[in-house]
Design an enzyme around this catalytic site. Sequence first.
Site, PDB file in Angstrom:
ATOM      1  N   HIS A 133      54.544  53.387  40.845  1.00 47.50           N
ATOM      2  CA  HIS A 133      55.798  53.686  41.544  1.00 47.50           C
ATOM      3  C   HIS A 133      56.230  52.554  42.477  1.00 47.50           C
ATOM      4  O   HIS A 133      57.418  52.353  42.694  1.00 47.50           O
ATOM      5  CB  HIS A 133      55.664  54.993  42.329  1.00 47.50           C
ATOM      6  CG  HIS A 133      54.575  54.983  43.355  1.00 47.50           C
ATOM      7  ND1 HIS A 133      53.237  55.035  43.010  1.00 47.50           N
ATOM      8  CD2 HIS A 133      54.612  54.898  44.700  1.00 47.50           C
ATOM      9  CE1 HIS A 133      52.499  55.007  44.101  1.00 47.50           C
ATOM     10  NE2 HIS A 133      53.316  54.914  45.144  1.00 47.50           N
ATOM     11  N   CYS A 183      52.149  46.374  40.616  1.00 44.96           N
ATOM     12  CA  CYS A 183      51.901  47.393  41.631  1.00 44.96           C
ATOM     13  C   CYS A 183      52.252  46.767  42.974  1.00 44.96           C
ATOM     14  O   CYS A 183      52.964  45.761  43.014  1.00 44.96           O
ATOM     15  CB  CYS A 183      50.462  47.917  41.572  1.00 44.96           C
ATOM     16  SG  CYS A 183      49.163  46.756  42.077  1.00 44.96           S
ATOM     17  N   THR A 198      50.375  45.086  45.277  1.00 42.76           N
ATOM     18  CA  THR A 198      49.802  43.747  45.474  1.00 42.76           C
ATOM     19  C   THR A 198      49.495  43.036  44.168  1.00 42.76           C
ATOM     20  O   THR A 198      49.277  41.828  44.170  1.00 42.76           O
ATOM     21  CB  THR A 198      48.489  43.826  46.264  1.00 42.76           C
ATOM     22  OG1 THR A 198      47.541  44.584  45.499  1.00 42.76           O
ATOM     23  CG2 THR A 198      48.699  44.431  47.642  1.00 42.76           C
ATOM     24  N   GLY A 213      45.240  46.019  42.418  1.00 38.06           N
ATOM     25  CA  GLY A 213      44.735  47.282  41.864  1.00 38.06           C
ATOM     26  C   GLY A 213      45.007  47.432  40.385  1.00 38.06           C
ATOM     27  O   GLY A 213      44.115  47.761  39.603  1.00 38.06           O
ATOM     28  N   ASN A 242      42.099  30.079  31.703  1.00 37.69           N
ATOM     29  CA  ASN A 242      41.414  31.370  31.578  1.00 37.69           C
ATOM     30  C   ASN A 242      41.917  32.225  30.428  1.00 37.69           C
ATOM     31  O   ASN A 242      41.424  33.322  30.214  1.00 37.69           O
ATOM     32  CB  ASN A 242      41.556  32.168  32.883  1.00 37.69           C
ATOM     33  CG  ASN A 242      41.204  31.351  34.097  1.00 37.69           C
ATOM     34  OD1 ASN A 242      42.058  31.091  34.940  1.00 37.69           O
ATOM     35  ND2 ASN A 242      39.963  30.910  34.204  1.00 37.69           N
ATOM     36  N   ARG A 276      55.162  44.048  46.620  1.00 34.55           N
ATOM     37  CA  ARG A 276      55.197  43.965  48.085  1.00 34.55           C
ATOM     38  C   ARG A 276      54.847  42.562  48.575  1.00 34.55           C
ATOM     39  O   ARG A 276      54.937  42.286  49.763  1.00 34.55           O
ATOM     40  CB  ARG A 276      54.230  44.965  48.688  1.00 34.55           C
ATOM     41  CG  ARG A 276      54.665  46.405  48.513  1.00 34.55           C
ATOM     42  CD  ARG A 276      53.665  47.359  49.108  1.00 34.55           C
ATOM     43  NE  ARG A 276      54.169  48.721  49.069  1.00 34.55           N
ATOM     44  CZ  ARG A 276      53.401  49.800  49.126  1.00 34.55           C
ATOM     45  NH1 ARG A 276      52.093  49.675  49.227  1.00 34.55           N
ATOM     46  NH2 ARG A 276      53.946  50.996  49.081  1.00 34.55           N
ATOM     47  N   ARG A 312      33.765  29.392  28.543  1.00 30.86           N
ATOM     48  CA  ARG A 312      33.885  30.399  29.592  1.00 30.86           C
ATOM     49  C   ARG A 312      34.529  31.673  29.048  1.00 30.86           C
ATOM     50  O   ARG A 312      34.130  32.780  29.421  1.00 30.86           O
ATOM     51  CB  ARG A 312      34.679  29.823  30.756  1.00 30.86           C
ATOM     52  CG  ARG A 312      33.895  28.684  31.411  1.00 30.86           C
ATOM     53  CD  ARG A 312      34.754  27.758  32.188  1.00 30.86           C
ATOM     54  NE  ARG A 312      33.941  26.615  32.639  1.00 30.86           N
ATOM     55  CZ  ARG A 312      34.432  25.430  32.880  1.00 30.86           C
ATOM     56  NH1 ARG A 312      35.721  25.198  32.716  1.00 30.86           N
ATOM     57  NH2 ARG A 312      33.652  24.454  33.290  1.00 30.86           N
TER      58      ARG A 312
END
Length: 164
Positions: free
Chosen positions: A9, A65, A67, A70, A99, A109, A136
């Site tokens: 959200h 999200c 940041t 998560g 990577n 945010r 890697r």
Amino acid sequence: MKIAFGSDHVGYELKPTLIKYVQELGYETYDFGTYSKQRTDYPIYGKKVGEVVARGDYDLGIIICGTGVGISLAANKVPGIRAASVSEPYSAALSRRHNNSNILALGSRVIGSEMAKLIVKSWLESQFEGGRHQRRIDELTAEDEHNETKFDRIVKDNSGQYDD
């Protein structure tokens, strides 16, 4: 190339802007939710996008999200996923080049829509370089497979070959 999108959200408002932008860049997109500002859990959407990318149904994914952290953790639980949470274009490009990231995680945010577009463009225009970075990725694949024998063999076979 097909790009899967997902957000909780908090990332909901940034997502349509990025979907439209990615379409303007010539990519096909699909939105795996959420479809409103109603509070929801980011693991649901990190997992959904992770699964469709890991299966090969979609080439890459972009998840959002608050940041980016998560939802990237949730996506990274899916074997075969290398989700990178970044907040500027340089790290986005290197996450692909070094990577072989297959999912980009953004924090609504943390960055605004214009910075998000710069990051997405940099990430989409970058390609995995292979070479010295491949071992890697092979180690990460062995980790996904929970194959310690394979992991140890890769490490042993490449010991003393670090030129970077």
